[in-house]
Design a protein around this motif. Structure first.
Motif, PDB file in Angstrom:
ATOM      1  N   ALA A   1      41.425  44.719  36.707  1.00  0.00           N
ATOM      2  CA  ALA A   1      41.218  43.919  37.917  1.00  0.00           C
ATOM      3  C   ALA A   1      41.824  42.539  37.725  1.00  0.00           C
ATOM      4  N   GLU A   2      42.478  42.067  38.750  1.00  0.00           N
ATOM      5  CA  GLU A   2      43.141  40.770  38.674  1.00  0.00           C
ATOM      6  C   GLU A   2      42.877  39.975  39.947  1.00  0.00           C
ATOM      7  N   VAL A   3      42.594  38.707  39.770  1.00  0.00           N
ATOM      8  CA  VAL A   3      42.359  37.802  40.887  1.00  0.00           C
ATOM      9  C   VAL A   3      43.465  36.755  40.870  1.00  0.00           C
ATOM     10  N   LEU A   4      44.111  36.584  42.014  1.00  0.00           N
ATOM     11  CA  LEU A   4      45.156  35.572  42.127  1.00  0.00           C
ATOM     12  C   LEU A   4      44.552  34.271  42.638  1.00  0.00           C
ATOM     13  N   SER A   5      44.757  33.218  41.877  1.00  0.00           N
ATOM     14  CA  SER A   5      44.206  31.903  42.210  1.00  0.00           C
ATOM     15  C   SER A   5      45.308  30.963  42.655  1.00  0.00           C
TER      16      SER A   5
ATOM     17  N   LYS B   1      34.548  50.811  44.658  1.00  0.00           N
ATOM     18  CA  LYS B   1      35.913  50.442  44.270  1.00  0.00           C
ATOM     19  C   LYS B   1      35.965  48.981  43.850  1.00  0.00           C
ATOM     20  N   GLU B   2      35.289  48.108  44.605  1.00  0.00           N
ATOM     21  CA  GLU B   2      35.276  46.690  44.258  1.00  0.00           C
ATOM     22  C   GLU B   2      34.613  46.449  42.913  1.00  0.00           C
ATOM     23  N   ARG B   3      33.535  47.160  42.629  1.00  0.00           N
ATOM     24  CA  ARG B   3      32.805  46.924  41.387  1.00  0.00           C
ATOM     25  C   ARG B   3      33.521  47.489  40.175  1.00  0.00           C
ATOM     26  N   LEU B   4      34.189  48.635  40.355  1.00  0.00           N
ATOM     27  CA  LEU B   4      34.796  49.321  39.218  1.00  0.00           C
ATOM     28  C   LEU B   4      36.282  49.072  39.082  1.00  0.00           C
ATOM     29  N   HIS B   5      36.928  48.614  40.136  1.00  0.00           N
ATOM     30  CA  HIS B   5      38.380  48.490  40.208  1.00  0.00           C
ATOM     31  C   HIS B   5      39.043  49.815  39.838  1.00  0.00           C
ATOM     32  N   ARG B   6      38.592  50.838  40.536  1.00  0.00           N
ATOM     33  CA  ARG B   6      39.169  52.171  40.409  1.00  0.00           C
ATOM     34  C   ARG B   6      39.186  52.806  41.795  1.00  0.00           C
ATOM     35  N   PRO B   7      40.131  53.718  42.036  1.00  0.00           N
ATOM     36  CA  PRO B   7      40.052  54.465  43.296  1.00  0.00           C
ATOM     37  C   PRO B   7      38.755  55.264  43.335  1.00  0.00           C
ATOM     38  N   VAL B   8      38.112  55.297  44.498  1.00  0.00           N
ATOM     39  CA  VAL B   8      36.822  55.982  44.637  1.00  0.00           C
ATOM     40  C   VAL B   8      36.846  56.828  45.902  1.00  0.00           C
TER      41      VAL B   8
ATOM     42  N   GLY C   1      32.405  55.609  53.648  1.00  0.00           N
ATOM     43  CA  GLY C   1      33.530  54.698  53.455  1.00  0.00           C
ATOM     44  C   GLY C   1      33.092  53.365  52.891  1.00  0.00           C
ATOM     45  N   LEU C   2      31.942  52.882  53.336  1.00  0.00           N
ATOM     46  CA  LEU C   2      31.428  51.613  52.818  1.00  0.00           C
ATOM     47  C   LEU C   2      30.999  51.756  51.363  1.00  0.00           C
ATOM     48  N   VAL C   3      30.413  52.896  51.027  1.00  0.00           N
ATOM     49  CA  VAL C   3      30.016  53.129  49.628  1.00  0.00           C
ATOM     50  C   VAL C   3      31.256  53.210  48.739  1.00  0.00           C
ATOM     51  N   ALA C   4      32.275  53.936  49.191  1.00  0.00           N
ATOM     52  CA  ALA C   4      33.512  54.023  48.411  1.00  0.00           C
ATOM     53  C   ALA C   4      34.118  52.641  48.215  1.00  0.00           C
ATOM     54  N   SER C   5      34.100  51.833  49.274  1.00  0.00           N
ATOM     55  CA  SER C   5      34.659  50.480  49.178  1.00  0.00           C
ATOM     56  C   SER C   5      33.874  49.623  48.198  1.00  0.00           C
TER      57      SER C   5
ATOM     58  N   MET D   1      24.565  47.972  38.201  1.00  0.00           N
ATOM     59  CA  MET D   1      25.854  48.059  37.509  1.00  0.00           C
ATOM     60  C   MET D   1      26.632  46.766  37.737  1.00  0.00           C
ATOM     61  N   SER D   2      26.963  46.078  36.659  1.00  0.00           N
ATOM     62  CA  SER D   2      27.712  44.827  36.771  1.00  0.00           C
ATOM     63  C   SER D   2      29.159  45.116  37.137  1.00  0.00           C
ATOM     64  N   PRO D   3      29.768  44.260  37.967  1.00  0.00           N
ATOM     65  CA  PRO D   3      31.172  44.474  38.338  1.00  0.00           C
ATOM     66  C   PRO D   3      32.090  44.351  37.133  1.00  0.00           C
ATOM     67  N   VAL D   4      33.232  45.022  37.206  1.00  0.00           N
ATOM     68  CA  VAL D   4      34.263  44.878  36.181  1.00  0.00           C
ATOM     69  C   VAL D   4      34.778  43.440  36.214  1.00  0.00           C
ATOM     70  N   ALA D   5      34.827  42.802  35.052  1.00  0.00           N
ATOM     71  CA  ALA D   5      35.288  41.415  34.993  1.00  0.00           C
ATOM     72  C   ALA D   5      36.783  41.348  35.272  1.00  0.00           C
ATOM     73  N   PRO D   6      37.198  40.548  36.253  1.00  0.00           N
ATOM     74  CA  PRO D   6      38.627  40.474  36.557  1.00  0.00           C
ATOM     75  C   PRO D   6      39.342  39.477  35.655  1.00  0.00           C
ATOM     76  N   ARG D   7      40.630  39.581  35.639  1.00  0.00           N
ATOM     77  CA  ARG D   7      41.478  38.580  35.003  1.00  0.00           C
ATOM     78  C   ARG D   7      41.938  37.611  36.081  1.00  0.00           C
ATOM     79  N   ILE D   8      41.743  36.326  35.846  1.00  0.00           N
ATOM     80  CA  ILE D   8      42.156  35.325  36.824  1.00  0.00           C
ATOM     81  C   ILE D   8      43.562  34.863  36.475  1.00  0.00           C
ATOM     82  N   ARG D   9      44.478  35.078  37.407  1.00  0.00           N
ATOM     83  CA  ARG D   9      45.863  34.673  37.192  1.00  0.00           C
ATOM     84  C   ARG D   9      46.283  33.747  38.322  1.00  0.00           C
ATOM     85  N   ARG D  10      46.959  32.678  37.971  1.00  0.00           N
ATOM     86  CA  ARG D  10      47.369  31.702  38.985  1.00  0.00           C
ATOM     87  C   ARG D  10      48.703  32.107  39.599  1.00  0.00           C
TER      88      ARG D  10
END
Length: 588
Positions: free
Chosen positions: A478-482, A390-397, A383-387, A1-10
């Motif tokens: 999903a959003e990444v702060l740069s 969560k990182e891949r889907l950007h949803r609470p798990v 807990g590690l699986v949920a984490s 399963m590919s991760p959800v593509a984030p939006r990169i925001r500065r």
């Protein structure tokens, strides 16, 4: 399963014209300012600026209990927890009490598979053989009503030290120290469990040795440097405080950064306890260059693995021994358990991905807040699986496993995204459906709970209904702060080392991340999941090496990429070598 593509925001640019050392690179000033530090003193807080313990509610009552126990030579039992914060807090409690004159100090820790979480009635029953005369919980206790009541019914005083959010009622302990108690005046609510017990030891030493904050700064107060030279040096515990604080992912506010930075200095100077030195060795980390990231990704997981798959007593013994040979032996065992943990985690993560793929196929979309269960899963790894999910889907798990093989009780771990307070969400479901969740607790981003297997369908319906009310498209993006683009001349070893050493970085004070567009000159896979890249920056002639861990998803990267990346020294190649560590890759 590919991760959800984030939006990169500065990040928004912030003025960085405060008081800075002349030798500090402008790049680092810009990074600090973007995190709200307008001076070097704010960016790199020292022990002298550490908050005094006075504002902690319950401190006097707690110190009274400990002082009386030491004076009357009572048997103090420090009860730890089975994660890294709980293990380091237990080691700090045992070592610190002995330093302060306690002659009879033991420790205990619940076994996840036998006792469940925290000070449970089952653990109290087992502790009777130790004949404790004072129980001190570290990193737990605020939700252990039944266990505290069982201990007090036996005539044992109980001192709770914790940092988790309390429920509507407090346990019936003799004293509670927790910066998150209602009305608590301690300015920082971000202490980890290990930080809370360290602060209690500072207050206890002040009572025992008569030092007063009006007569000395916090640096001297921690080291014990006053006219009373015989006072124990509590700074010797800061290596353990640093490891527990970083591993527990609490926000690194100025107070926590001061604690972590001081602990890292001890580790880099070879002054850490034997167990942490041995764990750094078995991880292959150079002690003189240890960073908070090394704690988070190498040392912490090896300690945590003991509590997940075996018994955290192994980890605590490693932290308490002063025999380096024994520490190395135990570190080797912990390293082996961690390798087993990684294998179990991978199998469970593969199962979770397959289950979510089936759900998407059946429903046409993923659940807003996936709730995962497999009867074959290990409760120490959910807990590690949920984490990971969560990182891949950007949803609470939420992920559940049987509390023990064939049991009708489930143990669950929840991980969340910004804007969705996971403990408050569980509290809302509990309030709407009394009795559905036997037990829960945690923080904004992580929580744990127990659940009857028969109630799982009802819980999932209630959980998804609450998620539908609280989650919207903005939160699910999903959003990444740069920190923006690097200048061409900043792609060098000098700036890479300045960024590495400019921390400690972590939750709430994130490691610098930059973004930009690059041409892919060459690529190859490394292992089964990683990508090694050769890139060209538009304004540079020389190619830049890059590594994208977990970046291989079966397709060749496009010729142009928009990357979010960290600049790091390449210690493997040495010399002036650098590399880009890719966090996210998007088609340009």
């Amino acid at each position: 399963m590919s991760p959800v593509a984030p939006r990169i925001r500065r990040r928004a640019e912030s003025p960085c014209d405060g008081a800075w050392p002349a030798q500090l690179p402008p790049l680092l000033r810009r990074v600090y300012a973007a995190r709200g530090a307008t001076s070097y003193a704010q960016a790199q807080p020292k022990l002298g600026s550490l908050l005094p313990p006075d504002g902690l509610t319950g401190l006097d009552a707690a110190v009274d209990l400990l002082q009386a126990a030491i004076r009357e030579r009572r048997h103090i039992v420090v009860v730890g927890d089975f994660d890294c914060d709980g293990a380091t807090a237990c080691a700090v409690g045992v070592r610190g009490l002995r330093m302060l004159g306690a002659e009879r100090v033991s420790h205990a820790v619940p076994n996840r598979m036998i006792h469940g979480y925290g000070l449970s009635p089952a653990l109290v029953e087992e502790l009777a053989a130790l004949r404790p005369e004072l129980l001190v919980t570290v990193d737990h206790g605020i939700a252990c009503h039944a266990g505290v009541a069982a201990a007090r019914a036996r005539g044992w005083p109980v001192l709770v030290t914790d940092h988790h959010l309390p429920g509507a009622q407090l346990p019936p302990a003799d004293a509670i120290v927790n910066p998150n108690l209602p009305g608590d005046a301690f300015p920082s609510k971000m202490l980890a469990g290990v930080g809370v017990i360290f602060y209690l030891l500072l207050a206890l030493r002040r009572r025992l040795y008569g030092d007063h904050p009006d007569r000395e700064d916090q640096t001297a107060a921690i080291h014990g440097r006053t006219s009373r030279q015989e006072r124990p040096d509590l700074s010797r515990l800061l290596d353990l405080v640093a490891v527990g604080t970083v591993a527990d992912l609490v926000p690194l506010d100025a107070n926590n950064r001061a604690l972590v930075a001081a602990g890292l200095r001890r580790l880099r100077n070879g002054q850490g306890c034997a167990g942490l030195r041995a764990l750094a060795e078995v991880c292959g980390r150079e002690a003189s260059r240890l960073t908070a990231a090394d704690i988070g990704f190498a040392i912490g997981p090896r300690l945590n693995a003991a509590g997940r798959l075996e018994d955290m007593a192994l980890g605590i013994e490693c932290l308490l021994t002063d025999d380096l040979a024994r520490a190395r032996e135990l570190a080797g065992v912990l390293n082996g358990i961690n390798a087993e943990r990684r294998a179990v985690q991978q199998l469970m993560t593969d199962d979770a991905e397959a289950a979510l793929a089936r759900a998407r196929l059946a429903e046409g979309a993923l659940p807003l807040a996936p709730c995962l269960f497999d009867p074959e899963w290990h409760p120490g790894v959910v807990g590690l699986v949920a984490s990971k999910m969560k990182e891949r889907l950007h949803r609470p798990v939420l992920a559940f496993a049987p509390a023990e093989p064939g049991a009708g009780l489930l143990r669950g771990s929840a991980r969340s995204i910004p804007g969705f307070h996971i403990r408050d969400a569980l509290a809302a479901v509990d309030a709407a459906h009394p009795g559905l969740i036997p037990r829960f607790g945690g923080h904004a981003m992580a929580a744990g709970l127990s659940l009857e297997l028969a109630q799982l369908p009802a819980f999932e319906r209630a959980w998804q209904a609450h998620a539908a009310r609280m989650l919207d498209d903005d939160l699910l993006q999903a959003e990444v702060l740069s920190d923006g683009e690097l200048l061409p001349q900043e792609f060098d070893r000098f700036h890479a080392e300045a960024l590495r050493d400019g921390g400690p970085w972590g939750q709430g004070f994130p490691e610098p991340l930059f973004d930009g567009r690059f041409e892919v000159l060459d690529w190859r896979t490394v292992g089964e999941r990683h990508l090694k890249l050769s890139l060209r920056h538009p304004a540079r002639r020389e190619p830049l090496p890059a590594i994208h861990f977990g970046g291989w998803h079966g397709n060749a990267p496009p010729p142009q990429l928009h990357l979010a990346y960290r600049l790091a020294p390449d210690d493997y190649r040495g010399g002036a070598a650098i590399q880009l560590v890719v966090e996210h890759a998007l088609p340009a």
